[in-house]
Write an enzyme that holds these catalytic residues in place. Sequence first.
Site, PDB file in Angstrom:
ATOM      1  N   SER A  38      83.907  23.616  70.506  1.00  0.00           N
ATOM      2  CA  SER A  38      82.514  23.994  70.719  1.00  0.00           C
ATOM      3  C   SER A  38      82.331  25.505  70.689  1.00  0.00           C
ATOM      4  O   SER A  38      83.176  26.269  71.163  1.00  0.00           O
ATOM      5  CB  SER A  38      82.032  23.447  72.064  1.00  0.00           C
ATOM      6  N   TYR A  87      76.819  27.157  66.542  1.00  0.00           N
ATOM      7  CA  TYR A  87      75.381  26.981  66.694  1.00  0.00           C
ATOM      8  C   TYR A  87      74.703  28.151  65.989  1.00  0.00           C
ATOM      9  O   TYR A  87      75.280  29.229  65.877  1.00  0.00           O
ATOM     10  CB  TYR A  87      74.990  26.955  68.177  1.00  0.00           C
ATOM     11  N   THR A 129      76.200  22.708  63.818  1.00  0.00           N
ATOM     12  CA  THR A 129      75.305  21.747  64.459  1.00  0.00           C
ATOM     13  C   THR A 129      73.876  22.200  64.230  1.00  0.00           C
ATOM     14  O   THR A 129      73.458  23.251  64.710  1.00  0.00           O
ATOM     15  CB  THR A 129      75.608  21.634  65.961  1.00  0.00           C
ATOM     16  N   LYS A 152      76.337  19.036  60.907  1.00  0.00           N
ATOM     17  CA  LYS A 152      76.391  17.982  61.926  1.00  0.00           C
ATOM     18  C   LYS A 152      75.001  17.747  62.512  1.00  0.00           C
ATOM     19  O   LYS A 152      74.334  18.690  62.936  1.00  0.00           O
ATOM     20  CB  LYS A 152      77.357  18.378  63.034  1.00  0.00           C
ATOM     21  N   HIS A 203      73.784  13.641  68.323  1.00  0.00           N
ATOM     22  CA  HIS A 203      74.293  14.471  69.426  1.00  0.00           C
ATOM     23  C   HIS A 203      74.630  13.623  70.646  1.00  0.00           C
ATOM     24  O   HIS A 203      74.448  14.048  71.788  1.00  0.00           O
ATOM     25  CB  HIS A 203      73.273  15.551  69.785  1.00  0.00           C
TER      26      HIS A 203
END
Length: 406
Positions: A109, A131, A157, A259, A283
Amino acid sequence: MAHKPLESVNEAHIKAKRLLPKDVYDALEAGSDSGATMSGNLAAFTQIGMIPRVGVALPAQLDLAATFMGQQIEMPVVVSPAAAFAMHPDGEVGVARAAERAGTAIGLSNVASVGIEEVTKANSRSFAQLYWSGDRDVIAARVERCRKAGVKGLILTIDLSATRVAYNPRDWGSPVYPDGINLATLVKYAPMAASHPTWFLRYVKQRTLPGLNAPNMGTVGGPVPTLVGGLMEWLGTAVPTWDDVAWLAGLWGGPLMVKGIVAADDARRAVDAGATAISVSNHGGNNLDTTPSPLRFLPSVVSAVGDQVEVVYDSGVRRGTDVLKALALGASTVMIGRPWFYALAADGERGVYEVLESFRGTIERGLVSLGKSSIRDVTIDDLVLPDGFLIDTDLRHTRTTARQGV
């Protein structure tokens, strides 16, 4: 007393719920708003039937090998990027080691509690999630950091409401994240530690505290942002467009997953923008409430992009038969999130390895029951599908390049 291995995700879930403080457990367990999307993700798998076959001669060694964004993995299950704050002191490095031992990949992440450099040392198939946070110069610096760390690919994402996940309202109340560890925070959360001694003593034994920083949101050698600080930067950034995705694909020049896709036309746009992989995902239920399970959209996405990119499935996977159902509907691999969370909370690195091995075992048992020797032999003909699955072309003999090429 001899150690009893975790035999299923459900067993890990029960143990995690018992060990974790309520605030920590609630942060990982609940979906956005009413939780309907998360519940629907789980229900979608139970609504699909499987057709067992008998009298089939099978080899002693079944074929579970797959590829994930160009990397060979020993089974079609990959660790999805998610931040392991306050689960266990082994943290994401322990998860990376467990995945390496199981022969599979990990996505780290962007707001993880450890730096990407630590994870690439622990797992030879490490991928970095991004992100869309900060301006392009900031993002370019993060991409260069990932390149220098040796990651094998990037996972962007992109889904809109997921970028607001930390502040999504929940009908039962949203968790509150403290902005770093200080004396006031320690005093406030002391009762939590006292009421969950096993959880707290794990940190004491390793002479550490639950991490609340997001080192991958900063620059190497610069100040380390707190989790809240990193999230605030993220929330203050405009959502990415397809032009942004194309810019990132050109900048990176390597494997890039987009994603958070459910719509077939979005999948085609991702291909046009330069993605090499797509994750069909909502998610894990932390997205637009009442969104149907992405499993229902998976066949139409596979039909839309054909063999141009890898199509990965993510959301609601809990056991090996779930994996086989996603593969039968056209996915090349699946990613898991909450299963490894539960396993980490239950027993650290060892727990994550045991749960990954439980997936391996249940995939093998499923293949035997279906009369198949390889994951590439599982097709839509092995399933009984309910109404509501978006199949717009015949998928019975459609396989992705990723699975054919193993």
